[in-house]
Scaffold this active site. Structure first.
Site, PDB file in Angstrom:
ATOM      1  N   TYR A  57      -7.070 -10.597  -1.699  1.00 33.50           N
ATOM      2  CA  TYR A  57      -7.586  -9.304  -1.252  1.00 33.50           C
ATOM      3  C   TYR A  57      -8.709  -8.914  -2.208  1.00 33.50           C
ATOM      4  O   TYR A  57      -8.654  -9.220  -3.398  1.00 33.50           O
ATOM      5  CB  TYR A  57      -6.474  -8.234  -1.282  1.00 33.50           C
ATOM      6  CG  TYR A  57      -6.983  -6.854  -0.927  1.00 33.50           C
ATOM      7  CD1 TYR A  57      -7.238  -6.511   0.400  1.00 33.50           C
ATOM      8  CD2 TYR A  57      -7.247  -5.909  -1.924  1.00 33.50           C
ATOM      9  CE1 TYR A  57      -7.738  -5.255   0.725  1.00 33.50           C
ATOM     10  CE2 TYR A  57      -7.738  -4.646  -1.607  1.00 33.50           C
ATOM     11  CZ  TYR A  57      -7.984  -4.332  -0.274  1.00 33.50           C
ATOM     12  OH  TYR A  57      -8.480  -3.088   0.050  1.00 33.50           O
ATOM     13  N   TRP A  73     -12.624   4.103  10.792  1.00 36.01           N
ATOM     14  CA  TRP A  73     -12.230   5.516  10.836  1.00 36.01           C
ATOM     15  C   TRP A  73     -13.335   6.419  11.385  1.00 36.01           C
ATOM     16  O   TRP A  73     -13.337   7.619  11.142  1.00 36.01           O
ATOM     17  CB  TRP A  73     -11.819   5.987   9.435  1.00 36.01           C
ATOM     18  CG  TRP A  73     -10.542   5.378   8.945  1.00 36.01           C
ATOM     19  CD1 TRP A  73     -10.408   4.313   8.096  1.00 36.01           C
ATOM     20  CD2 TRP A  73      -9.197   5.778   9.254  1.00 36.01           C
ATOM     21  NE1 TRP A  73      -9.077   4.044   7.857  1.00 36.01           N
ATOM     22  CE2 TRP A  73      -8.313   4.927   8.549  1.00 36.01           C
ATOM     23  CE3 TRP A  73      -8.649   6.793  10.063  1.00 36.01           C
ATOM     24  CZ2 TRP A  73      -6.920   5.047   8.626  1.00 36.01           C
ATOM     25  CZ3 TRP A  73      -7.266   6.911  10.130  1.00 36.01           C
ATOM     26  CH2 TRP A  73      -6.425   6.037   9.421  1.00 36.01           C
ATOM     27  N   ASP A  94     -10.937   5.699   4.908  1.00 34.41           N
ATOM     28  CA  ASP A  94     -11.975   5.153   4.036  1.00 34.41           C
ATOM     29  C   ASP A  94     -13.411   5.516   4.393  1.00 34.41           C
ATOM     30  O   ASP A  94     -14.156   6.019   3.583  1.00 34.41           O
ATOM     31  CB  ASP A  94     -11.884   3.624   4.034  1.00 34.41           C
ATOM     32  CG  ASP A  94     -10.523   3.125   3.599  1.00 34.41           C
ATOM     33  OD1 ASP A  94      -9.642   3.943   3.296  1.00 34.41           O
ATOM     34  OD2 ASP A  94     -10.345   1.894   3.553  1.00 34.41           O
ATOM     35  N   TRP A 147       0.858  -1.211   0.000  1.00 39.13           N
ATOM     36  CA  TRP A 147       0.000   0.000   0.000  1.00 39.13           C
ATOM     37  C   TRP A 147       0.877   1.239   0.000  1.00 39.13           C
ATOM     38  O   TRP A 147       1.915   1.295   0.686  1.00 39.13           O
ATOM     39  CB  TRP A 147      -0.893   0.014   1.239  1.00 39.13           C
ATOM     40  CG  TRP A 147      -2.309  -0.401   0.949  1.00 39.13           C
ATOM     41  CD1 TRP A 147      -3.382   0.422   0.775  1.00 39.13           C
ATOM     42  CD2 TRP A 147      -2.812  -1.737   0.799  1.00 39.13           C
ATOM     43  NE1 TRP A 147      -4.511  -0.326   0.522  1.00 39.13           N
ATOM     44  CE2 TRP A 147      -4.193  -1.643   0.525  1.00 39.13           C
ATOM     45  CE3 TRP A 147      -2.232  -3.013   0.837  1.00 39.13           C
ATOM     46  CZ2 TRP A 147      -5.000  -2.765   0.313  1.00 39.13           C
ATOM     47  CZ3 TRP A 147      -3.031  -4.118   0.628  1.00 39.13           C
ATOM     48  CH2 TRP A 147      -4.397  -3.992   0.370  1.00 39.13           C
ATOM     49  N   SER A 148       0.396   2.264  -0.716  1.00 37.22           N
ATOM     50  CA  SER A 148       1.219   3.447  -0.962  1.00 37.22           C
ATOM     51  C   SER A 148       1.597   4.229   0.301  1.00 37.22           C
ATOM     52  O   SER A 148       2.783   4.360   0.630  1.00 37.22           O
ATOM     53  CB  SER A 148       0.481   4.349  -1.944  1.00 37.22           C
ATOM     54  OG  SER A 148       1.070   5.606  -2.005  1.00 37.22           O
ATOM     55  N   TRP A 149       0.596   4.768   1.021  1.00 36.44           N
ATOM     56  CA  TRP A 149       1.024   5.629   2.134  1.00 36.44           C
ATOM     57  C   TRP A 149       1.511   4.801   3.303  1.00 36.44           C
ATOM     58  O   TRP A 149       2.334   5.265   4.097  1.00 36.44           O
ATOM     59  CB  TRP A 149      -0.004   6.703   2.480  1.00 36.44           C
ATOM     60  CG  TRP A 149      -1.212   6.411   3.303  1.00 36.44           C
ATOM     61  CD1 TRP A 149      -1.916   5.250   3.351  1.00 36.44           C
ATOM     62  CD2 TRP A 149      -1.879   7.326   4.189  1.00 36.44           C
ATOM     63  NE1 TRP A 149      -2.992   5.383   4.187  1.00 36.44           N
ATOM     64  CE2 TRP A 149      -2.998   6.651   4.721  1.00 36.44           C
ATOM     65  CE3 TRP A 149      -1.646   8.644   4.590  1.00 36.44           C
ATOM     66  CZ2 TRP A 149      -3.873   7.261   5.626  1.00 36.44           C
ATOM     67  CZ3 TRP A 149      -2.518   9.240   5.484  1.00 36.44           C
ATOM     68  CH2 TRP A 149      -3.610   8.557   5.992  1.00 36.44           C
ATOM     69  N   GLU A 173      -3.767  -2.337  14.424  1.00 33.25           N
ATOM     70  CA  GLU A 173      -4.068  -1.421  13.321  1.00 33.25           C
ATOM     71  C   GLU A 173      -4.696  -0.126  13.852  1.00 33.25           C
ATOM     72  O   GLU A 173      -4.345   0.973  13.444  1.00 33.25           O
ATOM     73  CB  GLU A 173      -5.032  -2.127  12.363  1.00 33.25           C
ATOM     74  CG  GLU A 173      -5.400  -1.334  11.119  1.00 33.25           C
ATOM     75  CD  GLU A 173      -6.394  -2.096  10.247  1.00 33.25           C
ATOM     76  OE1 GLU A 173      -6.834  -3.202  10.650  1.00 33.25           O
ATOM     77  OE2 GLU A 173      -6.727  -1.586   9.163  1.00 33.25           O
ATOM     78  N   GLY A 200      -7.325   7.710   2.470  1.00 32.82           N
ATOM     79  CA  GLY A 200      -6.735   6.864   3.502  1.00 32.82           C
ATOM     80  C   GLY A 200      -7.676   6.650   4.682  1.00 32.82           C
ATOM     81  O   GLY A 200      -7.506   5.723   5.453  1.00 32.82           O
TER      82      GLY A 200
HETATM   83  C1  2M8 Z   1      -7.330   0.728   4.633  1.00 37.62           C
HETATM   84  O1  2M8 Z   1      -7.811   0.819   3.311  1.00 37.62           O
HETATM   85  C2  2M8 Z   1      -7.965  -0.351   2.464  1.00 37.62           C
HETATM   86  C3  2M8 Z   1      -8.322   0.156   1.060  1.00 37.62           C
HETATM   87  O2  2M8 Z   1      -7.245   0.904   0.563  1.00 37.62           O
HETATM   88  C4  2M8 Z   1      -9.034  -1.314   2.937  1.00 37.62           C
HETATM   89  O3  2M8 Z   1      -9.834  -0.960   3.817  1.00 37.62           O
HETATM   90  O4  2M8 Z   1      -9.059  -2.433   2.413  1.00 37.62           O
HETATM   91  C5  2M8 Z   1      -7.111   2.172   5.130  1.00 37.62           C
HETATM   92  O5  2M8 Z   1      -6.924   2.186   6.526  1.00 37.62           O
HETATM   93  C6  2M8 Z   1      -5.930   2.801   4.406  1.00 37.62           C
HETATM   94  O6  2M8 Z   1      -5.612   4.052   4.948  1.00 37.62           O
HETATM   95  C7  2M8 Z   1      -4.687   1.893   4.467  1.00 37.62           C
HETATM   96  O7  2M8 Z   1      -3.693   2.423   3.639  1.00 37.62           O
HETATM   97  C8  2M8 Z   1      -5.018   0.462   4.025  1.00 37.62           C
HETATM   98  C9  2M8 Z   1      -3.857  -0.503   4.271  1.00 37.62           C
HETATM   99  O8  2M8 Z   1      -3.388  -0.373   5.584  1.00 37.62           O
HETATM  100  O9  2M8 Z   1      -6.151  -0.043   4.732  1.00 37.62           O
END
Ligand code: 2M8
Length: 429
Positions: A79, A357, A165, A29-31, A400, A163
């Site tokens: 996934y 979130w 969601d 994942w990017s960020w 998490e 981020g």
């Molecule tokens: C969560 O997002 C992903 C989709 O990108 C998901 O729910 O499947 C978010 O918390 C996001 O901020 C985070 O980058 C990702 C992976 O940790 O999970």
């Protein structure tokens, strides 16, 4: 505690990148990778650079850095939605690796700068020089292709891009996205097999998430005419503050790699001005996302509104307003605080301490605000926040996210950015 953090990061290392979580998020994942690199800099600096290098190897020709880089070694269905749903290969300028078509907050230039600063060397200077053009292209993409309203801010086209969601911030703009929960009968959600469904976004949320991907995918992830055809276009304070912070970091990086820092400083100033102009509401003294489709600021007061503090050039009146909001009963920031900031206003009727979130505390957002407090000369508040973050992970482990009152660990139990940012918080007094 740092041993647990290191073991978490080592356990999530996957040949050339770190997964956020082995169960819930088994790709890159990017960020997440940016936050992970910041932590790895303290313990595995080579890997920190590799983490960023792997991500940027999947950058698209237009400069976008995809929010997921899929690991081809994993089975189909590891996934959801997976590579077959995103179908990046059908889009112009996509890389050889299968990726998603959307982005996440651009915190990578800041990460690269912090990794270098942790241990400057000939190797780190070479790594910065290698990343610099990609980091600049990432910013150019957001400035040129995503400024749908033309006011100097980039839009997110999907809540996943923020981020955060299922933040209450997206409820109003999401309500306008046509979808029905029943659509989800045709798919198999992966997240609810690994986490409590009561903590995750609902099926109706997911139906809308998929509808937004389908809309963007139908245009092969092109960004022209988004205003005419895309159902979700929102200017997010965190996303745009990250863009501004990235320009500040790029100015520092430019001086190391022999480039001109001045254009970065100018862009940073323009982004900060646009953020204040478009997302600050003087009536309530808060930053809030703007729904570009309706022109209105969203009503919810979420933790997103505190994140512009990460901008070192945020003007004094806005710094004061953000601090007032942060120190109010809504978020509870103080020199002595039991728990870190929640993700949503504690006093709101829809505050939910368990659902993702919509209330729980997250390390990455707290870490960003912590940096902001130090940048704006508030060492007491910064120390209080840091202590609460460390205590939280000491009590519950590298989860998490966390219950904002009890501190109980929620979501994935071995989560990479929690481990990484803990290492950073421990290192910086
Ligand atoms: C969560 O997002 C992903 C989709 O990108 C998901 O729910 O499947 C978010 O918390 C996001 O901020 C985070 O980058 C990702 C992976 O940790 O999970």
């Amino acid at each position: 505690m740092s041993r647990l953090a290191l073991a978490t990061l080592d356990g999530n290392w996957e040949h050339d990148h770190t997964v956020p979580s082995r169960t819930l998020y088994p790709h890159q994942w990017s960020w997440d990778s940016a936050f992970i690199a910041i932590g790895l800099a303290h313990v595995r600096p080579d890997r920190a650079w590799q983490e960023l290098g792997t991500l940027f190897a999947a950058q698209w020709a237009d400069g976008r850095v995809p929010h997921i880089v899929f690991n081809p070694r994993l089975r189909v269905g590891a996934y959801f939605p997976g590579p077959e749903f995103w179908d990046s290969a059908a889009a112009d300028g996509a890389p050889a690796a299968a990726t998603s078509g959307i982005v996440q907050p651009p915190v990578h230039a800041l990460a690269a700068w912090l990794v270098h600063r942790r241990g400057p060397s000939a190797a780190s200077r070479a790594a910065l020089a290698e990343l610099y053009p990609g980091l600049v292209a990432q910013q150019r993409y957001l400035a040129q292709r995503r400024d749908v309203a033309g006011g100097g801010l980039a839009c997110v086209v999907h809540p996943w891009e923020s981020g955060l969601d299922n933040s209450p911030a997206w409820d109003a703009p999401m309500a306008a996205v046509p979808a029905e929960a029943e659509t989800m009968r045709a798919y198999r959600r992966h997240d609810t097999a690994h986490a409590d469904a009561a903590h995750r976004p609902t099926d109706l949320d997911y139906a809308r998430y998929l509808a937004m991907v389908q809309s963007y995918r139908a245009g092969r992830y092109r960004d022209d005419d988004l205003a005419d055809r895309h159902p979700f276009l929102v200017e997010c304070p965190l996303f745009n503050a990250a863009r501004g912070a990235a320009e500040h970091a790029l100015a520092s990086i430019a001086t190391v790699v022999g480039a001109d820092p001045e254009p970065h400083r100018e862009r940073a100033a323009r982004i900060t001005a646009a953020l204040v102009e478009r997302l600050f509401d003087p009536a309530t003294g808060t930053f809030r996302p703007r729904d570009v489709r309706t022109g209105r600021l969203v009503p919810a007061r979420t933790v997103l509104g505190l994140t512009p503090l990460m901008l070192p050039d945020l003007p004094a009146p806005q710094v004061a307003a953000v601090l007032a909001e942060a120190c109010s009963a809504r978020f509870g920031l103080a020199g002595r605080m039991d728990r870190p900031l929640p993700s949503h206003d504690r006093t709101a009727a829809d505050f939910d301490p368990l659902r993702y979130w919509r209330g729980p505390s997250w390390m990455n957002i707290n870490w960003l605000v912590w940096r902001g407090l130090r940048a704006h000369g508030r060492p007491e508040l910064a120390a209080g926040l840091r202590r609460s973050m460390i205590d939280l992970v000491a009590g519950a482990g590298c989860h998490e996210y966390f219950h904002p009152d009890t501190g109980a660990g929620l979501g994935s139990p071995a989560f990479s950015w929690t481990a990484a940012l803990l290492l950073d918080a421990l290192a910086e007094v």
